[in-house]
Design a protein around this motif. Sequence first.
Motif, PDB file in Angstrom:
ATOM      1  N   ILE A 116       4.717  13.583  -4.372  1.00 26.35           N
ATOM      2  CA  ILE A 116       4.556  12.944  -5.685  1.00 26.35           C
ATOM      3  C   ILE A 116       5.270  11.591  -5.625  1.00 26.35           C
ATOM      4  CG2 ILE A 116       4.435  15.197  -6.854  1.00 26.35           C
ATOM      5  CD1 ILE A 116       7.285  14.565  -8.001  1.00 26.35           C
ATOM      6  N   PRO A 117       5.115  10.744  -6.641  1.00 27.95           N
ATOM      7  CA  PRO A 117       5.842   9.465  -6.616  1.00 27.95           C
ATOM      8  C   PRO A 117       7.346   9.687  -6.468  1.00 27.95           C
ATOM      9  CG  PRO A 117       4.201   9.455  -8.356  1.00 27.95           C
ATOM     10  CD  PRO A 117       4.250  10.854  -7.827  1.00 27.95           C
ATOM     11  N   GLY A 118       8.014   8.778  -5.746  1.00 26.45           N
ATOM     12  CA  GLY A 118       9.444   8.943  -5.493  1.00 26.45           C
ATOM     13  C   GLY A 118      10.287   7.741  -5.850  1.00 26.45           C
TER      14      GLY A 118
ATOM     15  N   MET B 240      -7.631   5.079  -8.272  1.00 27.21           N
ATOM     16  CA  MET B 240      -7.137   3.710  -8.488  1.00 27.21           C
ATOM     17  C   MET B 240      -7.611   3.181  -9.836  1.00 27.21           C
ATOM     18  SD  MET B 240      -7.527   1.784  -4.867  1.00 27.21           S
ATOM     19  CE  MET B 240      -7.555   2.727  -3.343  1.00 27.21           C
TER      20      MET B 240
ATOM     21  N   TYR C  59      -4.097  -4.242  -3.292  1.00 26.38           N
ATOM     22  CA  TYR C  59      -3.583  -2.885  -3.504  1.00 26.38           C
ATOM     23  C   TYR C  59      -2.117  -2.860  -3.938  1.00 26.38           C
ATOM     24  CZ  TYR C  59      -7.723  -1.493  -0.831  1.00 26.38           C
ATOM     25  OH  TYR C  59      -9.007  -1.303  -0.391  1.00 26.38           O
TER      26      TYR C  59
ATOM     27  N   MET D  51      16.667   9.221  -0.450  1.00 22.61           N
ATOM     28  CA  MET D  51      15.605   8.234  -0.224  1.00 22.61           C
ATOM     29  C   MET D  51      15.141   7.577  -1.527  1.00 22.61           C
ATOM     30  SD  MET D  51      12.341   9.176   2.020  1.00 22.61           S
ATOM     31  CE  MET D  51      11.396   7.969   2.850  1.00 22.61           C
ATOM     32  N   PHE D  52      15.083   6.276  -1.522  1.00 21.48           N
ATOM     33  CA  PHE D  52      14.585   5.436  -2.611  1.00 21.48           C
ATOM     34  C   PHE D  52      15.565   5.286  -3.794  1.00 21.48           C
ATOM     35  CE2 PHE D  52      10.256   7.116  -1.109  1.00 21.48           C
ATOM     36  CZ  PHE D  52      10.148   6.125  -0.150  1.00 21.48           C
TER      37      PHE D  52
ATOM     38  N   GLU E 169       4.972   1.364  -7.792  1.00 16.63           N
ATOM     39  CA  GLU E 169       6.300   1.654  -8.366  1.00 16.63           C
ATOM     40  C   GLU E 169       7.226   0.438  -8.316  1.00 16.63           C
ATOM     41  OE1 GLU E 169       6.433   5.215  -5.768  1.00 16.63           O
ATOM     42  OE2 GLU E 169       7.155   6.230  -7.551  1.00 16.63           O
TER      43      GLU E 169
ATOM     44  N   GLU F 159       0.054   9.584  -4.152  1.00 16.13           N
ATOM     45  CA  GLU F 159       0.932  10.459  -3.366  1.00 16.13           C
ATOM     46  C   GLU F 159       0.440  11.902  -3.332  1.00 16.13           C
ATOM     47  OE1 GLU F 159       1.935   8.266  -5.663  1.00 16.13           O
ATOM     48  OE2 GLU F 159       3.722   7.194  -4.972  1.00 16.13           O
TER      49      GLU F 159
ATOM     50  N   ALA G  71       0.831  -1.223   0.000  1.00 14.73           N
ATOM     51  CA  ALA G  71       0.000   0.000   0.000  1.00 14.73           C
ATOM     52  C   ALA G  71       0.854   1.257   0.000  1.00 14.73           C
ATOM     53  CB  ALA G  71      -0.958  -0.011   1.182  1.00 14.73           C
TER      54      ALA G  71
ATOM     55  N   ASP H 212       6.073   3.677   3.508  1.00 17.08           N
ATOM     56  CA  ASP H 212       5.502   3.720   4.862  1.00 17.08           C
ATOM     57  C   ASP H 212       5.299   5.177   5.295  1.00 17.08           C
ATOM     58  OD1 ASP H 212       5.120   3.737   7.675  1.00 17.08           O
ATOM     59  OD2 ASP H 212       5.865   1.678   7.744  1.00 17.08           O
TER      60      ASP H 212
HETATM   61  N1  CO8 Z   1       2.070   3.447   5.231  1.00 14.82           N
HETATM   62  C1  CO8 Z   1       1.953   3.081   6.525  1.00 14.82           C
HETATM   63  N2  CO8 Z   1       0.919   2.352   6.994  1.00 14.82           N
HETATM   64  C2  CO8 Z   1      -0.035   1.983   6.118  1.00 14.82           C
HETATM   65  C3  CO8 Z   1       0.027   2.331   4.755  1.00 14.82           C
HETATM   66  C4  CO8 Z   1       1.156   3.090   4.308  1.00 14.82           C
HETATM   67  N3  CO8 Z   1       1.326   3.435   3.026  1.00 14.82           N
HETATM   68  N4  CO8 Z   1      -1.067   1.839   4.139  1.00 14.82           N
HETATM   69  C5  CO8 Z   1      -1.786   1.191   5.076  1.00 14.82           C
HETATM   70  N5  CO8 Z   1      -1.166   1.290   6.281  1.00 14.82           N
HETATM   71  C6  CO8 Z   1      -1.608   0.742   7.561  1.00 14.82           C
HETATM   72  C7  CO8 Z   1      -2.754   1.541   8.138  1.00 14.82           C
HETATM   73  O1  CO8 Z   1      -2.280   2.694   8.806  1.00 14.82           O
HETATM   74  C8  CO8 Z   1      -3.391   0.526   9.055  1.00 14.82           C
HETATM   75  O2  CO8 Z   1      -2.612   0.429  10.226  1.00 14.82           O
HETATM   76  P1  CO8 Z   1      -3.347   0.556  11.682  1.00 14.82           P
HETATM   77  O3  CO8 Z   1      -4.254  -0.653  11.726  1.00 14.82           O
HETATM   78  O4  CO8 Z   1      -2.201   0.472  12.622  1.00 14.82           O
HETATM   79  O5  CO8 Z   1      -4.088   1.840  11.672  1.00 14.82           O
HETATM   80  C9  CO8 Z   1      -3.210  -0.780   8.305  1.00 14.82           C
HETATM   81  O6  CO8 Z   1      -2.150  -0.553   7.362  1.00 14.82           O
HETATM   82  C10 CO8 Z   1      -4.432  -1.198   7.515  1.00 14.82           C
HETATM   83  O7  CO8 Z   1      -4.800  -0.121   6.689  1.00 14.82           O
HETATM   84  P2  CO8 Z   1      -6.277   0.473   6.605  1.00 14.82           P
HETATM   85  O8  CO8 Z   1      -6.961   0.335   7.926  1.00 14.82           O
HETATM   86  O9  CO8 Z   1      -6.186   1.867   6.043  1.00 14.82           O
HETATM   87  O10 CO8 Z   1      -6.938  -0.536   5.559  1.00 14.82           O
HETATM   88  P3  CO8 Z   1      -8.189  -0.257   4.600  1.00 14.82           P
HETATM   89  O11 CO8 Z   1      -8.538  -1.588   4.020  1.00 14.82           O
HETATM   90  O12 CO8 Z   1      -9.233   0.509   5.304  1.00 14.82           O
HETATM   91  O13 CO8 Z   1      -7.604   0.700   3.423  1.00 14.82           O
HETATM   92  C11 CO8 Z   1      -5.978   1.406   1.758  1.00 14.82           C
HETATM   93  C12 CO8 Z   1      -6.625   0.223   2.533  1.00 14.82           C
HETATM   94  C13 CO8 Z   1      -7.022   2.068   0.844  1.00 14.82           C
HETATM   95  C14 CO8 Z   1      -4.852   0.843   0.934  1.00 14.82           C
HETATM   96  C15 CO8 Z   1      -5.440   2.453   2.786  1.00 14.82           C
HETATM   97  O14 CO8 Z   1      -4.666   1.779   3.766  1.00 14.82           O
HETATM   98  C16 CO8 Z   1      -4.588   3.532   2.185  1.00 14.82           C
HETATM   99  O15 CO8 Z   1      -5.086   4.445   1.548  1.00 14.82           O
HETATM  100  N6  CO8 Z   1      -3.240   3.463   2.377  1.00 14.82           N
HETATM  101  C17 CO8 Z   1      -2.301   4.470   1.948  1.00 14.82           C
HETATM  102  C18 CO8 Z   1      -2.105   4.442   0.452  1.00 14.82           C
HETATM  103  C19 CO8 Z   1      -1.146   5.520   0.019  1.00 14.82           C
HETATM  104  O16 CO8 Z   1      -1.408   6.703   0.117  1.00 14.82           O
HETATM  105  N7  CO8 Z   1       0.032   5.127  -0.490  1.00 14.82           N
HETATM  106  C20 CO8 Z   1       1.049   6.044  -0.953  1.00 14.82           C
HETATM  107  C21 CO8 Z   1       2.103   6.247   0.096  1.00 14.82           C
HETATM  108  S1  CO8 Z   1       3.354   7.434  -0.375  1.00 14.82           S
HETATM  109  C22 CO8 Z   1       4.363   6.591  -1.444  1.00 14.82           C
HETATM  110  O17 CO8 Z   1       4.207   5.439  -1.648  1.00 14.82           O
HETATM  111  C23 CO8 Z   1       5.527   7.217  -2.179  1.00 14.82           C
HETATM  112  C24 CO8 Z   1       5.979   8.459  -1.553  1.00 14.82           C
HETATM  113  C25 CO8 Z   1       7.126   9.011  -2.342  1.00 14.82           C
HETATM  114  C26 CO8 Z   1       7.780  10.098  -1.504  1.00 14.82           C
HETATM  115  C27 CO8 Z   1       9.061  10.519  -2.114  1.00 14.82           C
HETATM  116  C28 CO8 Z   1       9.958  11.148  -1.077  1.00 14.82           C
HETATM  117  C29 CO8 Z   1      11.366  11.362  -1.575  1.00 14.82           C
END
Ligand code: CO8
Length: 258
Positions: free
Chosen positions: A138-140, A165, A105, A83-84, A112, A132, A63, A66
């Motif tokens: 944004i994506p990283g 999605m 998911y 990072m990454f 990525e 993101e 998903a 983190d």
């Molecule tokens: N990071 C950390 N924890 C997560 C993440 C995540 N990406 N996704 C889910 N979890 C955790 C939740 O916090 C939850 O933990 P807890 O029970 O302790 O609260 C557990 O996993 C289960 O998740 P949900 O309760 O939310 O489960 P649902 O079935 O209700 O929802 C979803 C599932 C739709 C997938 C939802 O969890 C969600 O939207 N997750 C986040 C998705 C997201 O936004 N991903 C993008 C992250 S950013 C990224 O990937 C790139 C960043 C690049 C940055 C560049 C920097 C240089």
Amino acid sequence: MTFETILLDKQEGVGLITLNRPDALNALNSKLLEELGEALLALDADADIGAIVVTGSEKAFAAGADIKEMSGLSFADVLKKDMFAEINSVFARVRKPVIAAVSGYALGGGCEIAMACDFIIAAESAKFGQPEIKLGVIPGIGGSQRLTRLVGKSKAMDMMLTGRMMDSAEAERSGLVSRVLPTEDMLDGAMEVASSIADLSAPSVALAKEATNRALETTLAEGLLFERRAFHSLFATEDQKEGMSAFIEKRQPQFKNC
Ligand code: CO8
């Protein structure tokens, strides 16, 4: 090798890496990315392995990066650790085919990592996205670059600017995934595909991967020349003689990877 955040298994010439942080839907923390990189390089160096499959759970391939680990970081923090950068460089170094077997998911960094693999086999349940933008970033790990190459600018912009999605049918129609299988059969199907590749001649598999990747990196003229020279070089292998003899003699080839 023992890992905290992934599982590593080997079956009939195929290395299987399972992302394994079930409580966080396989969110990619730094430990998981480090262990994924280590496992990929170890399987790439393992002479008994001919192909690699990366998968997650039925609910989530991953998903995303983190969010809890990243949320407090400063610009200086992420810049300093670049990072990454490391995981992208690991994927660039792996010469064996890597298949992403995606169920549930595959969001953000999860999408990525799937796209960093050589191709994606998806379960009907798979959902892809680059959300993101909804987090103020944004994506990283390559999303803006790889998604655009795979599905074209219009759909990539739509995905990245709205964070919506894409289901498995749209992902297959758009060229993001190579095939969609029933959810319950997806991993077995991906393992069968990987095993069939592992049975082929390793030098031709490696050069097919290199030549295909060249198509994304260079001009058509350079790419055609690279392909032709790679094709020519395979006539130096015993496997080319074996493969062609086996066809003429109407039998299965016995490749020796040399
Ligand atoms: N990071 C950390 N924890 C997560 C993440 C995540 N990406 N996704 C889910 N979890 C955790 C939740 O916090 C939850 O933990 P807890 O029970 O302790 O609260 C557990 O996993 C289960 O998740 P949900 O309760 O939310 O489960 P649902 O079935 O209700 O929802 C979803 C599932 C739709 C997938 C939802 O969890 C969600 O939207 N997750 C986040 C998705 C997201 O936004 N991903 C993008 C992250 S950013 C990224 O990937 C790139 C960043 C690049 C940055 C560049 C920097 C240089």
